[in-house]
Design a protein around this motif. Structure first.
Motif, short mmCIF file in Angstrom:
data_model
loop_
_atom_site.label_atom_id
_atom_site.label_comp_id
_atom_site.label_asym_id
_atom_site.label_seq_id
_atom_site.Cartn_x
_atom_site.Cartn_y
_atom_site.Cartn_z
N THR A 6 0.79 -1.23 0.00
CA THR A 6 0.00 0.00 0.00
C THR A 6 0.83 1.28 0.00
N PRO A 7 1.81 1.45 0.92
CA PRO A 7 2.59 2.70 0.86
C PRO A 7 3.39 2.85 -0.43
N THR A 8 3.89 1.74 -0.96
CA THR A 8 4.63 1.80 -2.22
C THR A 8 3.71 2.24 -3.35
N PHE A 9 2.52 1.67 -3.40
CA PHE A 9 1.52 2.06 -4.39
C PHE A 9 1.18 3.54 -4.26
N GLN A 10 0.98 4.01 -3.03
CA GLN A 10 0.63 5.41 -2.80
C GLN A 10 1.74 6.35 -3.24
N ALA A 11 3.00 5.92 -3.09
CA ALA A 11 4.12 6.77 -3.49
C ALA A 11 4.33 6.77 -4.99
N VAL A 12 3.89 5.72 -5.69
CA VAL A 12 4.05 5.66 -7.14
C VAL A 12 3.10 6.61 -7.84
N VAL A 13 1.86 6.71 -7.36
CA VAL A 13 0.82 7.46 -8.07
C VAL A 13 1.20 8.92 -8.32
N PRO A 14 1.73 9.67 -7.33
CA PRO A 14 2.09 11.06 -7.65
C PRO A 14 3.21 11.19 -8.67
N ASP A 15 4.02 10.15 -8.85
CA ASP A 15 5.05 10.18 -9.90
C ASP A 15 4.44 9.86 -11.26
N VAL A 16 3.42 9.02 -11.28
CA VAL A 16 2.73 8.70 -12.53
C VAL A 16 1.89 9.89 -12.99
N LEU A 17 1.28 10.60 -12.03
CA LEU A 17 0.44 11.77 -12.32
C LEU A 17 1.02 12.99 -11.61
N PRO A 18 2.07 13.61 -12.16
CA PRO A 18 2.77 14.69 -11.45
C PRO A 18 1.94 15.96 -11.31
N ALA A 19 0.99 16.24 -12.19
CA ALA A 19 0.18 17.45 -12.09
C ALA A 19 -0.77 17.32 -10.91
N GLU A 20 -0.81 18.35 -10.05
CA GLU A 20 -1.61 18.26 -8.83
C GLU A 20 -3.09 18.06 -9.13
N ARG A 21 -3.59 18.69 -10.18
CA ARG A 21 -5.00 18.54 -10.54
C ARG A 21 -5.31 17.07 -10.85
N ASP A 22 -4.44 16.40 -11.62
CA ASP A 22 -4.64 14.99 -11.94
C ASP A 22 -4.51 14.12 -10.69
N TYR A 23 -3.52 14.45 -9.84
CA TYR A 23 -3.30 13.65 -8.65
C TYR A 23 -4.49 13.75 -7.69
N THR A 24 -5.08 14.94 -7.59
CA THR A 24 -6.26 15.12 -6.74
C THR A 24 -7.39 14.22 -7.20
N ARG A 25 -7.60 14.12 -8.50
CA ARG A 25 -8.64 13.26 -9.03
C ARG A 25 -8.31 11.79 -8.81
N ALA A 26 -7.04 11.46 -8.84
CA ALA A 26 -6.65 10.07 -8.55
C ALA A 26 -6.96 9.73 -7.09
N LEU A 27 -6.74 10.67 -6.18
CA LEU A 27 -7.05 10.42 -4.78
C LEU A 27 -8.55 10.19 -4.58
N SER A 28 -9.37 10.95 -5.31
CA SER A 28 -10.81 10.77 -5.21
C SER A 28 -11.22 9.40 -5.75
N LEU A 29 -10.63 8.99 -6.87
CA LEU A 29 -10.94 7.67 -7.42
C LEU A 29 -10.51 6.55 -6.47
N SER A 30 -9.38 6.75 -5.80
CA SER A 30 -8.92 5.75 -4.85
C SER A 30 -9.88 5.64 -3.67
N ARG A 31 -10.37 6.79 -3.18
CA ARG A 31 -11.36 6.78 -2.10
C ARG A 31 -12.63 6.06 -2.54
N LEU A 32 -13.05 6.34 -3.78
CA LEU A 32 -14.24 5.67 -4.32
C LEU A 32 -14.02 4.17 -4.42
N ALA A 33 -12.80 3.77 -4.79
CA ALA A 33 -12.50 2.34 -4.91
C ALA A 33 -12.69 1.64 -3.57
N TYR A 34 -12.21 2.25 -2.49
CA TYR A 34 -12.36 1.65 -1.17
C TYR A 34 -13.84 1.56 -0.78
N ASP A 35 -14.59 2.62 -1.05
CA ASP A 35 -16.00 2.64 -0.66
C ASP A 35 -16.82 1.65 -1.48
#
Length: 452
Positions: free
Chosen positions: A116-145
């Motif tokens: 999990t922490p490794t996965f979390q650290a990879v995503v901001p490198d895959v999506l360096p733009a903050e706007r894209d990364y914010t949307r990735a965080l929302s999708l991740s939250r949705l995935a858990y729910d």
């Protein structure tokens, strides 16, 4: 929000997360039934101990992973974690002793603490733009729910056709599919992997394992995040542990209403996760996260009223509303967490920072889980509501106190004489004959910058 799925690497990683979460959800249902077969009426104590083992594995293993993450290829670490989890899940149907469950759960969750922490650290490198990364965080939250809603329904459907032992094979398939998806993409290398021989990674294993924790203690925003984690853990533990008690004992409703109450919590979280990307474009993280934590304390007051009143048909819809409000408030705090860590942690230390967050947040759960269960069972639900509400209030007020209202602005500067591989140039961009990047003033006392 879905535009980020055009990025093939992120699309495969998100799919890997979804199938692994589904497999974990199936294992949760199967494990409860396995515990009942092994322990009968004592199944609850078996599951409670297994949950404590899970949290202990998270707290202990995640920092150790942060210490070695920069020395192991990311893809190898993620795939190895998935294969380990698949192997453990394959063994679970064959256990016939309670202690074997505890051992296998520790191994399974230790692998999750690496993934999990490794996965979390990879995503901001895959999506360096903050706007894209914010949307990735929302999708991740949705995935858990969504997993919390989908997995129990899938398990119920499968159990009408097969015995629970076969659910573990679904878990194995989920982890294997996750491993295949990770191997199908090329992951960006962490910044620490590009450190040259002139500036090697150094320090003892202990120093590297505690680097993320020291970062959390050094940066005011991250100290505030720990307090926010405590508030969220208080609310989440109340929902996770005592939903069945509220539905079955306090309100006298059927077992079929238990997943409806849990679904209300997930629905509240999902609604906020969908709305937050646009909100965070206009409103600072501090405002959103602190308001979410303060909202939790108000929801505990409403829950106390429902708990204290002797009767009334209004209590069931009110409980659903309270559970949805808990989910919404928790999502307000949890969804932007990755943005906060990304800004506060240097690029080369993100895995350590995410590992520290993973470990420290689960330390809060290790406190609130037994508090919710033991107090509810021994002293009653009102005592549990009061105690956990007080914990949430303390966490929220500490966060307000610790998080500066005016945050220092990153200072942009240039270096003309440093080679391209120098660690100080993480996140830098080429400008003319030199390099330009920003550093955060809050980190000045923590990191010694090597200027060539």
């Amino acid at each position: 929000m879905l535009s980020i799925l055009r990025n093939r690497t992120y699309r495969h990683l998100l799919t890997a997360q979804l199938v692994a979460l589904t497999g974990t959800g199936l294992a949760t249902v199967a494990l409860a039934l396995l515990a009942y077969d092994l322990a009968g009426a004592d199944a609850g104590s078996v599951l409670g101990t297994a949950l404590a083992v899970k949290m202990a594995a998270y707290v202990v293993i995640a920092p150790a992973v942060g210490a070695v993450a920069d020395r192991v290829p990311r893809r190898a670490l993620l795939v190895g974690s998935d294969l380990t989890r698949a192997g453990v899940a394959l063994l679970l149907p064959f256990v016939d002793q309670v202690w074997q469950v505890y051992v296998l759960i520790f191994l399974l969750q230790a692998a999750s603490a690496a993934f999990t922490p490794t996965f979390q650290a990879v995503v901001p490198d895959v999506l360096p733009a903050e706007r894209d990364y914010t949307r990735a965080l929302s999708l991740s939250r949705l995935a858990y729910d969504l997993e919390s809603l989908f997995s129990p329904a899938l398990a119920a459907a499968l159990l009408s056709l097969i015995t629970y032992n076969w659910l573990f094979l679904g878990t194995v398939a989920g982890f294997l599919a996750s491993a295949l998806l990770v191997t199908s993409v090329v992951l960006p290398k962490p910044v620490s992997a590009s450190i040259t021989a002139a500036a090697p990674s150094s320090g003892s294993v202990y120093a590297r394992a505690t680097a993320g924790t020291r970062l959390f203690l050094a940066v005011p925003q991250l100290r505030a995040l720990l307090a926010l984690d405590l508030a969220v853990a208080a609310a989440s533990a109340m929902v996770t542990v005592n939903t069945v008690v509220y539905v079955r004992d306090l309100l006298g409703r059927s077992a079929a209403d238990v997943p409806l109450a849990l679904g209300a919590f997930g629905a509240g979280s999902m609604v906020v996760a969908l709305l937050l990307p646009r909100i965070l474009d206009r409103i600072p993280d501090r405002t959103v996260m602190l308001r979410g934590a303060l909202l939790l304390t108000g929801v505990f007051v409403a829950l106390g009223a429902i708990t204290s009143v002797g009767g009334g048909s209004w209590r069931w819809p009110s409980l659903l509303a309270v559970w949805a409000a808990f989910g919404a408030a928790c999502s307000m705090v949890l969804t932007p967490t990755g943005r906060l860590i990304r800004r506060a942690a240097p690029a080369g230390e993100r895995t350590s920072a995410f590992a520290a967050q993973f470990s420290l947040s689960h330390s809060c759960w290790l406190l609130t889980y037994p508090l919710a269960g033991w107090l509810g069972a021994v002293a009653g639900l009102r005592s549990a509501v009061f105690a956990l509400g007080a914990v949430a209030l303390v966490g929220a007020l500490l966060a307000v106190r610790l998080w500066p209202a005016r945050e220092p602005v990153p200072v942009e500067h240039e270096h003309a004489g440093l080679p391209a591989g120098h660690p100080h140039l993480a996140d830098a961009r080429r400008v003319g004959g030199g390099w330009r990047h920003s550093h955060h003033p809050l980190l000045d006392g923590l990191h010694a910058h090597a200027h060539g």
